[in-house]
Write a protein that holds these residues in place. Structure first.
Motif, PDB file in Angstrom:
ATOM      1  N   VAL A  81      -9.174  -4.419  -2.969  1.00 29.52           N
ATOM      2  CA  VAL A  81      -8.138  -4.104  -1.980  1.00 29.52           C
ATOM      3  C   VAL A  81      -8.615  -4.376  -0.561  1.00 29.52           C
ATOM      4  N   LEU A  82      -9.863  -4.021  -0.287  1.00 27.42           N
ATOM      5  CA  LEU A  82     -10.357  -4.167   1.082  1.00 27.42           C
ATOM      6  C   LEU A  82     -11.248  -5.392   1.266  1.00 27.42           C
ATOM      7  N   PHE A 113      -7.156  -4.836   4.624  1.00 27.14           N
ATOM      8  CA  PHE A 113      -6.297  -4.940   3.447  1.00 27.14           C
ATOM      9  C   PHE A 113      -5.471  -6.226   3.487  1.00 27.14           C
ATOM     10  N   LEU A 169       0.824  -1.207   0.000  1.00 25.54           N
ATOM     11  CA  LEU A 169       0.000   0.000   0.000  1.00 25.54           C
ATOM     12  C   LEU A 169       0.855   1.253   0.000  1.00 25.54           C
TER      13      LEU A 169
END
Lengths: 460, 666
Positions: free
Chosen positions: B506-507, B607, B439
């Protein structure tokens, strides 16, 4: 070693077709001299009937697709205008529906079952299932042995990657309309050159080397068939199904080779030889230019029918949810197909949406025109074909599954009366059309998918 | 039968028997779990909250969001584990109850969250056990013996022949594979074999042998034009590796062929060749010899058979005769490891350990994971897992910016953008970096062209290399131009698509699809003169849109400074870029740097968990169920205990119980 040379493996029937089939199909499991050949032989003086099913993604703008009046006195609406010179060869079918696509979100539940009419199991992988073998494959399993290739599956876009976690379906569903069994899609070819090689590559006999290669192929396939049979017994139940796919595929290739090496069973011979231009192999790579790519594939479909290499084909102009950018292809269109299909009832989007619809109809007209110029005795290839084209939804903005946009061209060997707008009562199963088509392919069924019977209004 | 099934089991039992026809009564009966137990805490503390704040919409009739919470009122808490998991994040992120509904008082909200988190954890099972009723059901239906996908085919052929690059035969000839599980093309359920593919296998075997083993060892004009040309040295090396024996000096051709074939399929079949395998392939050798083919041509015919055999094309995991949990054999484990990390077959070291029966030993396996990740072949993990996780594979293909609007986009740029992502993910894994660097990192991979595309000075030469970036714009997945491109429409960027990408990929969160006919801006409300973002804000005011777009769009706004090719912009359509975002929980951030910081600090767990889940699915080659949470939890725990290091996660997956165990169903 075992040579199960029946035309359909038992499992395919058991798992793929289920209870919706009438009994006559089971006869196809007999030897080649069975009912199917007899049927074809009875018709031997006449050219065979061919069928193709063409799919385009993302639906249509209905007001410019459905003619205002039913019957044979109607004006072609904007999106169908390209069919004008061929109007007498086409039926526009309205009011058709796929009941099993009213549940399930978005596009996938409306694409994968375009030719099965059954429920699409919602999954991102485990238990992929579209409820039934597709109409083209059902016909292929019955009469496919009469031609070098049982069927031809063509497309333009590679299989879509990934899963759509938004709606909970694997995107694979959006990439296939042809299913060998309810849980096994047919791989599509998207490279024109490879299609050409597939059609005309495996023809032994010219040289000693090519004869040897075909002989070797038979032995090689026998060998791996034995491998697969050994292996199968050591696998778990679910894994065995995967080995069955392999076994079925090996047998299919074996049959193809048999066809090439044994006397041709067909009494009817194509009457129009392909031109030298038609027989020129396409360039090795997939064309960058979309219209050129589409036309090459349609040319190959016509060529396959013309040479009686197969009698059954499917073609996907694009995958479900295709975002193909038509800028530079269609004047006045800028942006992705799927994005535009969500037109939000805004005029500038609708204008582009119907232009894209119309472009697809133009490609159909191109194909039909070519077919109408291939003479087959007193008739033409188009007269002897059934070319269905449609999408899995009507208005793309609403993912509307009702009142599907369906065209059916060609006279089916004189059985269908064309040149009409057949306005069916709302909710008439699309599968009724398939029942009628199967009847004409020499593969009669009582029911298919959610059908209630044949679509009698098609008959001449 | 050890216990009498409770009534609900009896019903299920009957259904199973009806369905499968052959299940023995005893096995299912023995596995019956304890009957539903009433949960006091649930009834006193939780249920009242649900009734007061949730079931107005989430009831059996309305089933908003397909959730009926009244179904949990049977108070069988463990049974509804999926529901509790689904509830946790929306409540924590203040998405539920929606703004226009009565809100849960703070103290009770915290109690509810704590309880939901505790069921989540409390249900985790012993990770070294498979044979629960749950696990049996979950194992049913998964395909585990599967064919190679087309990338694996090419890499496998490469390593079989000992080449340092692949021949691209599979990628040229085979149709693209579909995806399953959590979005990967190595999932058995989604890999099919059809007649076309079988024809291609024949041709591919021909092509491979013509390219790499031309008759007499000399490059041949018969090699297909698409293939890379091999140098004389490469051809000689392949020849030496394959033809380990020649006839002569008292050795009969058949004896020599036997040796060549055995050596070849030891590798190709990923297990020691059985005599029967060798004998069967020798029949092809005999056939060719019989008609007078050369020794070499005759051997190649046998090798061709091996290349189309299911022993080669399928990753086979045989099952024992007895139903129940069993440990995979060493060679199956070796193949699982090598296809997970290399997308290819086991190398000689791995084979030797499998031959010696050592791979079931966890310490040995752990050392192998580290060794294999150190090998250049491990870039396959970044290429295949990485690009599919980030949904970047189709860039340049189906996902392609409009050629007129973006004439700068071409195949070269597309490849560079994807290469940046591959090399970056590869770096994090190979250098065993903390996963949070995915990230937020102060480096990325560039060459001169990509650097100038991004407007970064001081990078010369076309070699991709690690470059320090400190302005917060690049470094990490949110700075990849490839990501900005695949989350755009052909003609414009889309904060919605980008927000959805962050939210889902991503989440690991989920939004429902838009309702039919969505997309109408309110009539009569002029949107003229507004920026694109402002128009979208108007759209979002409608409550039926807001509930989802409030979750996604703010995340997408954080990437507004990137155009559809990933270039930085300060203005868009004549308006200054507004890259601030406010989430429904009130968190606010500024631009991509702010978004990265917020995700890395506040959503770190989601994440990382999403990353780990995806990798577990990739490693197992199948979808995950709640039973796999145990593996995910353990990997997360080990990772946190080890400074979030990437290889720790890979190692935990390879050491997990389901990686080496299966359930045999009969």
């Amino acid at each position: 070693m075992s040579r199960e040379s029946c035309t359909i493996s038992r499992r395919t029937v058991m798992r793929g077709v289920g209870a919706s089939l009438a009994l006559p199909l089971l006869d196809a499991m007999g030897p080649r001299t069975g009912v199917a050949s007899a049927l074809a032989d009875a018709d031997s003086a006449r050219p065979p009937v061919r069928m193709a099913c063409l799919f385009f993604p993302n639906g249509v703008w209905m007001p410019s697709w459905i003619p205002q009046k039913p019957g044979d006195q109607f004006d072609l609406p904007f999106s169908l205008k390209p069919l004008d010179p061929l109007k007498q060869h086409v039926n526009i079918l309205s009011g058709l529906d796929k009941r099993n696509s009213h549940e399930g979100d978005g596009h996938y539940a409306k694409t994968a079952n375009f030719l099965t009419g059954m429920h699409v199991h919602k999954t991102t992988g485990k238990g992929i299932n579209v409820g039934s073998v597709s109409v083209d494959q059902l016909a292929a399993q019955r009469v496919g042995h009469l031609t070098p290739l049982p069927s031809l599956e063509l497309g333009i876009e590679p299989v879509i990657s990934g899963i759509d976690s938004n709606v909970g379906y694997t995107r694979l569903y959006g990439s296939y309309i042809s299913w060998r069994a309810e849980n096994v899609p047919m791989a599509r070819e998207i490279n024109p050159r490879l299609v050409y090689e597939r059609l005309f590559g495996m023809q032994p006999g010219k040289t000693a080397a090519s004869r040897r290669k075909v002989d070797d192929a038979k032995s090689l396939l026998d060998l791996v068939l034995a491998d697969a049979n050994d292996l199968r017994g050591r696998l778990g139940r679910d894994d065995q199904f995967k080995m069955d796919e392999y076994l079925d595929s090996v047998r299919a290739v074996e049959k193809r080779i048999d066809f090439a090496t044994k006397p041709d069973p067909r009494a009817w011979k194509p009457t129009t030889k392909p031109t030298a231009e038609q027989m020129t192999p396409p360039a090795p790579d997939i064309p960058d230019n979309h219209p050129e790519h589409v036309r090459l594939m349609l040319d190959l479909m016509v060529l396959a029918f013309q040479t009686d290499s197969t009698r059954i084909g499917t073609f996907m102009f694009g995958n479900s949810v295709s975002g193909r950018n038509f800028r530079g292809i269609i004047d006045g269109v800028r942006g992705g197909h799927h994005e535009i299909s969500h037109h939000k009832n805004e005029q500038h989007n609708i204008d582009q949406y119907q232009l894209i619809n119309r472009w697809h109809v133009e490609q159909l007209a191109y194909m039909l025109d070519r077919m109408s110029k291939v003479r087959e005795g007193e008739s033409t290839l188009l007269d002897n074909s059934m070319i269905l084209m449609g999408s899995g939804m009507s208005d793309g903005n609403a993912h509307d599954p009702a009142n599907l946009p369906i065209l059916l061209a060609g006279g089916a060997g004189g059985a269908f009366k064309t040149g009409r707008h057949l306005a069916n009562p709302g909710g008439t199963p699309l599968c009724n059309v398939y029942v009628s088509m199967l009847g004409r392919m020499g593969t009669p069924v009582e029911r298919f998918g959610d059908s209630t019977g044949p679509l009698k209004s098609l008959d001449a | 039968m050890r216990s009498t099934p409770a009534p609900q089991h009896a019903i299920r039992l009957r259904a199973c028997v009806a369905l499968l026809g052959t299940l023995a009564l005893a096995t299912l009966g023995a596995a019956a779990t304890s009957p539903a137990h009433a949960d006091d805490h649930f009834n006193k503390q939780v249920r009242p909250l649900l009734e007061q704040y949730c079931t107005k919409c989430h009831n059996a009739e309305k089933r908003k969001g397909k959730l009926d919470l009244t179904a949990t009122f049977d108070s069988d808490v463990p049974k509804h584990i999926k529901v509790w998991q689904k509830m946790y994040l929306p409540i924590r992120e203040r998405e539920m109850p929606p703004d226009d509904q009565k809100q849960v008082p703070e103290e009770q909200r915290h109690q509810l969250l704590a309880w939901l988190a505790s069921v989540k954890q409390g249900n985790s099972k012993d990770c070294s056990e498979l044979a629960t009723d749950d696990s049996k059901n979950f194992y049913r239906g998964f395909v585990m013996s599967r064919r190679l996908n087309r990338v694996e085919y090419d890499y496998t052929v490469r390593d079989l022949l000992g080449l340092d690059h692949d021949l691209g035969v599979g990628q040229r000839l085979f149709p693209k594979d579909g995806s399953g599980g959590l979005g990967f093309d190595n999932v058995g359920d989604a890999l099919f074999t059809s007649p076309v593919l079988m024809e291609k296998y024949l041709q591919a075997a021909d092509d491979v042998l013509t390219i790499a083993l031309p008759d007499g060892g000399k490059p041949s004009g018969a090699a297909p034009s698409y293939a890379p040309r091999l140098t004389d040295a490469q051809l000689a090396a392949v020849r030496k590796r394959v033809f380990v024996a020649w006839p002569g000096y008292g050795r009969a051709p058949r004896a020599a062929a036997r040796q060549v074939i055995r050596t070849f399929i030891d590798r190709a079949y990923r297990r020691p060749a059985a005599d029967a395998d060798v004998d069967r392939l020798l029949t092809m050798f005999d056939r060719a010899q019989h008609r007078g083919d050369s020794y070499e041509a005759s051997v190649k015919l046998a090798l061709k058979a091996a290349l189309i055999s299911p022993h080669f094309l399928f990753l086979v995991e045989p099952e024992p005769d007895k139903e129940g949990v069993y440990e995979l054999g060493d060679h199956a484990i070796a193949a699982r490891l090598s296809y997970f990390l290399w997308s290819s077959l086991p190398d000689d070291d791995l084979r030797a350990l499998a031959d010696a029966g050592k791979l079931r030993d966890k310490d040995v396996r752990a050392r192998q994971v580290r060794r294999m990740l150190d090998d250049p072949k491990a870039i396959a993990l970044a290429e295949n897992f990485g690009l599919q996780w980030l949904a970047l594979r189709d860039l340049g293909g189906e996902r392609r910016p409009d050629a007129k609007a973006f004439p700068e986009f071409n195949d070269e740029l597309s490849d560079l953008l994807k290469r940046e992502a591959v090399l970056f993910v590869d770096h994090v894994i190979r250098e065993d970096r903390p996963l949070i660097e995915l990230l937020q990192a102060d480096y990325t991979y560039l060459n001169d062209k990509l650097a100038s595309h991004y407007g970064i000075d001081g990078v010369a030469g076309d070699q991709m290399r690690l470059v320090k970036v400190t302005d917060g714009r690049r470094g990490g997945i949110l700075g990849f131009g490839a990501v900005h491109a695949v989350t755009s429409y052909p003609l414009r960027t889309s904060p919605v698509l980008r927000g959805k990408w962050v939210f889902e990929d991503v989440l690991g969160r989920h939004v429902d699809p838009p309702p039919p006919n969505a997309g109408n801006l309110p009539e009569g409300e002029s949107t003229k003169g507004l920026s694109f973002r402002q128009k979208l804000e108007v759209h979002r005011k409608r409550p039926e849109c807001a509930s989802c777009h409030n979750k996604m769009d703010p995340l997408g706004f954080g990437l507004e400074n990137f155009d559809a090719l990933g270039r930085w912009r300060d203005t868009y359509e004549g308006h200054p870029v507004d890259a601030t975002g406010v989430l429904s929980n009130g968190q606010k951030f500024e631009g991509v740097a702010g978004l990265k910081k917020m995700l890395a600090e506040k959503q770190r767990d989601e994440f990382l968990r999403t990353f780990v889940r995806k990798m577990v699915s990739y490693g197992f080659g199948r979808d995950l169920t709640e039973f796999d949470n145990c593996v995910v939890d353990e990997a997360m725990k080990a990772m946190y205990a080890d400074e979030m290091r990437a290889q720790t996660v890979v190692e935990r997956i390879a050491l997990s119980y389901p990686f080496t165990h299966r359930y045999a169903k009969k």
